[in-house]
Design a protein around this motif. Structure first.
Motif, PDB file in Angstrom:
ATOM      1  N   SER A   1       0.840  -1.202   0.000  1.00 32.04           N
ATOM      2  CA  SER A   1       0.000   0.000   0.000  1.00 32.04           C
ATOM      3  C   SER A   1       0.874   1.251   0.000  1.00 32.04           C
ATOM      4  O   SER A   1       0.464   2.308  -0.485  1.00 32.04           O
ATOM      5  N   GLY A   2       2.097   1.116   0.529  1.00 35.16           N
ATOM      6  CA  GLY A   2       3.018   2.244   0.515  1.00 35.16           C
ATOM      7  C   GLY A   2       3.383   2.667  -0.891  1.00 35.16           C
ATOM      8  O   GLY A   2       3.693   3.841  -1.134  1.00 35.16           O
TER       9      GLY A   2
ATOM     10  N   ALA B   1      -6.849  -2.825   1.154  1.00 34.49           N
ATOM     11  CA  ALA B   1      -5.844  -3.294   2.114  1.00 34.49           C
ATOM     12  C   ALA B   1      -6.088  -4.737   2.560  1.00 34.49           C
ATOM     13  O   ALA B   1      -5.156  -5.458   2.914  1.00 34.49           O
ATOM     14  N   ARG B   2      -7.347  -5.175   2.539  1.00 37.37           N
ATOM     15  CA  ARG B   2      -7.654  -6.550   2.962  1.00 37.37           C
ATOM     16  C   ARG B   2      -7.413  -7.563   1.850  1.00 37.37           C
ATOM     17  O   ARG B   2      -7.613  -8.770   2.053  1.00 37.37           O
TER      18      ARG B   2
ATOM     19  N   ALA C   1     -11.211  -8.235  -9.362  1.00 39.11           N
ATOM     20  CA  ALA C   1     -10.592  -6.907  -9.421  1.00 39.11           C
ATOM     21  C   ALA C   1     -10.473  -6.412 -10.860  1.00 39.11           C
ATOM     22  O   ALA C   1     -10.677  -5.224 -11.146  1.00 39.11           O
ATOM     23  N   LEU C   2     -10.160  -7.306 -11.790  1.00 39.93           N
ATOM     24  CA  LEU C   2     -10.028  -6.897 -13.191  1.00 39.93           C
ATOM     25  C   LEU C   2     -11.376  -6.524 -13.796  1.00 39.93           C
ATOM     26  O   LEU C   2     -11.458  -5.635 -14.656  1.00 39.93           O
TER      27      LEU C   2
ATOM     28  N   ALA D   1      -5.622  -4.363  -5.456  1.00 40.67           N
ATOM     29  CA  ALA D   1      -6.045  -5.734  -5.157  1.00 40.67           C
ATOM     30  C   ALA D   1      -5.363  -6.734  -6.091  1.00 40.67           C
ATOM     31  O   ALA D   1      -4.891  -7.797  -5.661  1.00 40.67           O
ATOM     32  N   THR D   2      -5.292  -6.409  -7.383  1.00 44.09           N
ATOM     33  CA  THR D   2      -4.644  -7.302  -8.342  1.00 44.09           C
ATOM     34  C   THR D   2      -3.148  -7.390  -8.088  1.00 44.09           C
ATOM     35  O   THR D   2      -2.549  -8.476  -8.139  1.00 44.09           O
TER      36      THR D   2
END
Length: 390
Positions: A134-135, A257-258, A275-276, A309-310
């Motif tokens: 996530s950073g 994040a999950r 996600a796609l 997510a991907t």
């Protein structure tokens, strides 16, 4: 892997990635100040990306040979030095050199991600990767917001000074807080480079890499292209206002994040497909930019959720399958990221000139279709993949 370690790795990723993208919002100011023609200011970004690509190939594999803690410290010192060189540049060639140095050593991001994967328990690997990576998105999007603000207040050089201070501070924190990560001594650098090249012939790796290529081409098509319609009629936004759209992107990325925890539960491949699909849907909203900023914001949130997510599910799966060479694997995977980002950035502006934002939106959606098609063609193979036991 505890909370303190995760937080430190997130900060390293954020600062390093922000250092690569810091020039994007201020290339106009840099060009005027350093005497670079308007048609050539894009090289302030391109040189950093080229340096990053070289770092992926020649530096990231070192993480499978050298203590990653020592490697991260050395790379952060080099990043800080490159940023100082840019901030103090009396001429364009000095700035280009500093940007190139910064780009080469900003691959500390991939070493940090490999460190997170290596020291994580298998059942927590996805969770930790989700937080640490996530950073990266925070650095890309948050860096744009910070750079726009600092440039408006103190000029473009202040952007690089502040990031250099951040990088130097992280060096001290690394030395104080991060545990060693000893590597095996029976591995040779030449073997690692050959292993790096060999990754591209691995079906599991290659399919995930192609998905990443299309994923970040779609990402680049949005973030490199939307400045043009937002600063034109009917919106006429300034650079700082355009930068604030990064907040929507951050919201989407944080919302994913999950994703790592879902991957830990065995849903990495299914998560990629979902996600796609979301990525493709996001372009329906983003395409409405000329008439609605609200729909654009919704689309940005969805797109960045889908990208994060991907990206997390890809890295979770690859570091599980190739657990004995995580640095080499992540470095090779990120080559697809660099190439996709460059393609998206270059083609979206060209299409905007000829077909307006509708053309750019169709391009972004086409990249999303490419990623989704690659996933669908390889779905059965990926469902049979079993992680390497460590």
């Amino acid at each position: 892997m505890n909370r303190r370690t995760r937080t430190l790795l997130v900060l390293i990723c954020g600062v390093a990635v922000a250092s690569v993208y810091a020039s994007q919002p201020v290339i106009g100011q840099m060009g005027v100040d350093l005497g670079v023609p308007a048609g050539s200011v894009g090289w302030f970004v391109a040189v950093g990306q080229l340096g990053y690509l070289l770092g992926l190939i020649f530096l990231v594999p070192l993480g499978d040979l050298i203590d990653r803690r020592q490697l991260i410290v050395a790379h952060l010192i080099a990043v800080a030095a490159g940023l100082v060189l840019v901030a103090a540049a009396p001429a364009a060639w000095v700035a280009f050199a500093g940007i190139a140095i910064t780009g080469v050593f900003a691959v500390v991001v991939q070493t940090a991600v490999a460190y997170a994967a290596a020291v994580s328990a298998p059942a927590e690997r996805g969770h930790n990767l989700g937080i640490v990576t996530s950073g990266v998105v925070v650095g890309i999007l948050g860096g744009r917001i910070l750079a726009g603000f600092l440039a408006d207040v103190w000029g473009w050089r202040s952007v690089f000074i502040v990031l250099a201070v951040f990088a130097a501070t992280l060096v001290l924190l690394m030395l104080l807080l991060l545990p060693d990560d000893a590597r095996p001594r029976d591995v040779r650098y030449g073997a690692l480079i050959r292993s790096f090249a060999g990754m591209f012939f691995q079906p599991v790796f290659f399919s995930r890499g192609v998905i990443a290529f299309f994923l970040f081409a779609s990402f680049g098509a949005l973030w490199s292209g939307m400045t043009l319609p937002l600063t034109a009629s009917p919106w006429h936004l300034n650079e700082t206002q355009v930068g604030l759209f990064g907040i929507a992107g951050l919201a989407g990325a944080i919302g994913a994040a999950r994703a790592g925890s879902w991957a830990d539960a065995g849903s990495a491949n299914r998560l990629t497909g979902i996600a796609l699909v979301i990525l493709l849907i996001s372009w329906l909203a983003i395409g409405q930019l000329p008439s609605s900023l609200i729909l654009l914001i919704v689309g940005v949130i969805l797109l960045d959720f889908a990208v994060q997510a991907t990206h997390v599910s890809n890295q979770h799966l690859l570091t599980s399958v190739y657990a004995d060479r995580t640095s080499t694997t992540i470095g090779a995977y990120m080559v697809f990221y660099s190439l996709g980002s460059a393609l998206g950035a270059a083609t979206t502006t060209a299409l905007y000139d000829t077909a307006g934002w509708a053309g750019s939106a169709l391009l972004g959606a086409a990249f999303a279709v490419g990623g989704l098609s690659t996933w669908a063609l390889n779905r059965r193979t990926m469902n049979r993949v079993r992680p390497t036991v460590r």
